[in-house]
Design a protein around this motif. Sequence first.
Motif, short mmCIF file in Angstrom:
data_model
loop_
_atom_site.label_atom_id
_atom_site.label_comp_id
_atom_site.label_asym_id
_atom_site.label_seq_id
_atom_site.Cartn_x
_atom_site.Cartn_y
_atom_site.Cartn_z
N THR A 1 -2.50 2.82 -6.11
CA THR A 1 -3.28 3.94 -5.60
C THR A 1 -4.42 3.52 -4.68
N ASP A 2 -4.69 2.20 -4.59
CA ASP A 2 -5.67 1.72 -3.61
C ASP A 2 -5.08 1.74 -2.20
N GLU A 3 -3.75 1.64 -2.10
CA GLU A 3 -3.10 1.55 -0.80
C GLU A 3 -2.25 2.78 -0.45
N TYR A 4 -1.89 3.56 -1.46
CA TYR A 4 -1.02 4.71 -1.24
C TYR A 4 -1.59 5.96 -1.91
N GLN A 5 -1.36 7.11 -1.30
CA GLN A 5 -1.74 8.38 -1.90
C GLN A 5 -0.47 9.06 -2.38
N LEU A 6 -0.44 9.45 -3.65
CA LEU A 6 0.72 10.10 -4.24
C LEU A 6 0.68 11.61 -4.02
N VAL B 1 10.34 8.80 -12.33
CA VAL B 1 10.07 9.95 -11.48
C VAL B 1 9.89 9.40 -10.05
N VAL B 2 10.38 10.15 -9.06
CA VAL B 2 10.20 9.78 -7.66
C VAL B 2 9.21 10.75 -7.04
N ARG B 3 8.19 10.18 -6.39
CA ARG B 3 7.16 11.01 -5.76
C ARG B 3 6.99 10.59 -4.31
N ARG B 4 6.66 11.56 -3.47
CA ARG B 4 6.34 11.26 -2.07
C ARG B 4 4.98 10.59 -2.05
N CYS B 5 4.85 9.57 -1.21
CA CYS B 5 3.55 8.91 -1.07
C CYS B 5 3.33 8.55 0.39
N VAL B 6 2.08 8.33 0.74
CA VAL B 6 1.70 7.97 2.10
C VAL B 6 0.83 6.72 2.04
N LYS B 7 1.18 5.73 2.86
CA LYS B 7 0.35 4.53 2.95
C LYS B 7 -0.93 4.90 3.69
N ILE B 8 -2.05 4.71 3.04
CA ILE B 8 -3.33 5.17 3.56
C ILE B 8 -3.66 4.53 4.91
N SER B 9 -3.39 3.25 5.06
CA SER B 9 -3.77 2.54 6.29
C SER B 9 -2.97 2.93 7.52
N SER B 10 -1.72 3.38 7.33
CA SER B 10 -0.86 3.67 8.48
C SER B 10 -0.42 5.13 8.58
N GLY B 11 -0.51 5.87 7.48
CA GLY B 11 -0.03 7.25 7.47
C GLY B 11 1.48 7.35 7.30
N GLN B 12 2.17 6.21 7.13
CA GLN B 12 3.62 6.19 6.95
C GLN B 12 4.01 6.78 5.61
N GLU B 13 5.03 7.65 5.60
CA GLU B 13 5.49 8.26 4.37
C GLU B 13 6.58 7.42 3.71
N TYR B 14 6.57 7.39 2.38
CA TYR B 14 7.56 6.68 1.58
C TYR B 14 7.88 7.51 0.35
N ALA B 15 8.90 7.09 -0.37
CA ALA B 15 9.20 7.65 -1.69
C ALA B 15 8.95 6.52 -2.69
N ALA B 16 8.20 6.80 -3.73
CA ALA B 16 7.88 5.79 -4.74
C ALA B 16 8.58 6.16 -6.04
#
Length: 77
Positions: A10-15, A26-41
Amino acid sequence: MALTICTRFTDEYQLFEELGKGAFSVVRRCVKISSGQEYAAKIINTKKLSARGLWLVLSSQGQISCEADPVLSHPSL
């Protein structure tokens, strides 16, 4: 020897919202804070799995290999 710095996810990604759910994860959408890139975690509830069960889940999904891997030496596995 390389220096490894551990950070909390959670220091690097927002869930965000849940995308899917299984018996052990569970799979959640997340965004890397530094780049704004979306991922699934995929978040695995390790309390519901034995060490062998966790290894089988990860290896069956190609997330770890059967070869020697430093992750496998982690005390939680």
